[in-house]
Design an enzyme around this catalytic site. Structure first.
Site, PDB file in Angstrom:
ATOM      1  N   GLY A  49      18.087  89.044 -18.665  1.00  0.00           N
ATOM      2  CA  GLY A  49      16.887  88.432 -19.256  1.00  0.00           C
ATOM      3  C   GLY A  49      16.199  87.596 -18.196  1.00  0.00           C
ATOM      4  CG  ASP A 236      12.124  91.887 -17.389  1.00  0.00           C
ATOM      5  OD1 ASP A 236      11.898  92.492 -18.456  1.00  0.00           O
ATOM      6  OD2 ASP A 236      13.200  91.305 -17.134  1.00  0.00           O
TER       7      ASP A 236
HETATM    8  C1  LIG Z   1      12.902  86.869 -21.974  1.00  0.00           C
HETATM    9  S1  LIG Z   1      12.782  88.091 -20.795  1.00  0.00           S
HETATM   10  C2  LIG Z   1      13.831  89.307 -21.437  1.00  0.00           C
HETATM   11  C3  LIG Z   1      13.592  90.638 -20.821  1.00  0.00           C
HETATM   12  O1  LIG Z   1      14.652  90.967 -19.909  1.00  0.00           O
HETATM   13  C4  LIG Z   1      15.269  92.144 -20.385  1.00  0.00           C
HETATM   14  O2  LIG Z   1      15.744  92.971 -19.371  1.00  0.00           O
HETATM   15  P1  LIG Z   1      17.327  92.952 -19.012  1.00  0.00           P
HETATM   16  O3  LIG Z   1      18.077  92.853 -20.316  1.00  0.00           O
HETATM   17  O4  LIG Z   1      17.524  94.253 -18.280  1.00  0.00           O
HETATM   18  O5  LIG Z   1      17.507  91.754 -18.110  1.00  0.00           O
HETATM   19  C5  LIG Z   1      14.164  92.835 -21.143  1.00  0.00           C
HETATM   20  O6  LIG Z   1      13.233  93.429 -20.289  1.00  0.00           O
HETATM   21  C6  LIG Z   1      13.587  91.675 -21.884  1.00  0.00           C
HETATM   22  O7  LIG Z   1      12.330  91.857 -22.448  1.00  0.00           O
END
Ligand SMILES: CSC[C@H]1O[C@H](OP(=O)(O)O)[C@H](O)[C@@H]1O
Length: 347
Positions: A49, A236
């Site tokens: 995240g 992101d």
């Molecule tokens: C609050 S930003 C969360 C954002 O990050 C996630 O990606 P990942 O789980 O691969 O780090 C996803 O894109 C979320 O929207």
């Protein structure tokens, strides 16, 4: 200086991370005592995240400073550049990682001849505490877009687990509920890593919300039946023109939302806005292991011998984004102008 939230705990000499790979069935922690261990935890998605990655990177940088605090001069500077670079190499898409590392490295360069470890720990704590207030502010602004009885569709996890606490997209939902609005949430499972089924559903059920889990390929049919009042996702990296990089499948949702006249909102802190990137074509898209697609856990679900393509993110063009909800307010098109304005940069 201590910090303890659902996502992470800073003890002064270690960063304790809830292991998001094992949620929701197993609640276990990973204890990181070095910058190398924090880097590995980010790469392995123990913590994930965008804002959570940024805060974890900041504390990883502090651990690196403690490891090299015996060095002086050029030796120390080279060591801290090595810490910065090792953490920066972990994941390429979420700009919060680089934003946090830049902030920490600048603090080091300004404090390297004093008690730089203390200065860095204070900066990391500021980054973490600011994130929680930022998310509450995103929630306050975003909840004005929702009305009592609305049904929301969300993708991946942009909740407390994706941040230091409270969440961005889920922060908007939490704030609306805290303002007395009754909401129902459709949660995309979000193949292949299943952040929706495993993390968002877990967070929302614990909040007591009516939570309906769907497979990603069901979102269009749910919208076509008129069941969705708004789509809210995290981000992101947001380019200067408003193009949004987010979890793979977000672009699909945005196209479907446009087709069905459903507002498509992106909730993100301004630290996710990257004005150095003109448009989404310049955002690096991480590709992850094939096993994430061919397996669920240790269970192989795909035929032997298949090739795999596993982009972890996609880019949603700005004209599909109804509004971007930030801690400073709601940004609407033209994003080229209004993103600069919300960041206090002359358009
Ligand atoms: C609050 S930003 C969360 C954002 O990050 C996630 O990606 P990942 O789980 O691969 O780090 C996803 O894109 C979320 O929207």
């Amino acid at each position: 200086m201590m910090l303890k939230t659902i996502t992470m705990q800073w003890t002064g000499d270690s960063l304790i991370l809830i292991d998001q790979r094992k949620l929701p069935h197993v609640v276990e922690n990973v204890v990181c005592k070095s910058y190398e261990e924090v880097a590995q935890a980010i790469k392995d998605m123990v913590v994930r995240g965008a804002p959570a990655i940024g805060a974890a990177a900041a504390f990883g940088y502090v651990l690196g400073a403690k490891q090299f605090s015996h060095l002086k001069g050029e030796h120390l500077s080279k060591a801290m550049q090595q810490v910065h670079d090792a953490i920066a190499r972990t994941r390429p898409t979420a700009v919060n990682l680089f934003w946090a590392l830049k902030r920490m490295h600048e603090k080091f360069l300004a404090a390297k001849d004093q008690d730089f470890v203390k200065a860095l720990e204070e900066e990391a704590m500021k980054i973490a505490r600011e994130d929680i207030e930022t998310n509450r502010s995103i929630g306050r602004h975003g909840q004005t877009l929702l009305k009592d009885g609305d049904t929301i569709l969300t993708h991946c996890n942009a909740g407390a687990l994706a941040t230091v606490d409270y969440g961005t997209a889920l922060g908007v939902i939490r704030a609306a509920v805290e303002n007395g609005k009754r909401l129902r949430v459709y949660v995309d499972e979000t193949r292949p890593y299943l952040q929706g089924a495993r993390l968002t559903a877990w967070e929302l059920v614990q909040l007591g919300l009516e939570t309906i889990l769907i497979c990603d390929n069901m979102a269009g049919w749910v919208m076509k039946q008129g069941k969705v009042n708004a789509v809210i996702v995290g981000a992101d990296r947001i380019a200067a023109n408003g193009d949004v990089a987010n979890k793979i499948g977000t672009y699909t949702l945005a196209v479907l939302a446009k087709r069905h006249g459903v507002p498509f909102y992106v909730a993100a802190p301004i630290s996710t806005i990257d004005l150095n990137v003109k448009d989404g074509s310049q955002i690096p898209i991480e590709e992850r292991s094939h096993k994430e697609v061919t397996h669920v856990g240790d269970l192989r679900i795909a035929a032997e011998g298949v090739k795999v393509y596993n982009p972890a993110f996609d880019v949603t063009e700005h004209d599909l984004v109804t509004a971007i909800i930030t801690e400073r307010g709601i940004v609407r098109p033209p994003y080229e102008v209004n993103l600069k304005r919300i960041m206090g940069v002359e358009p």
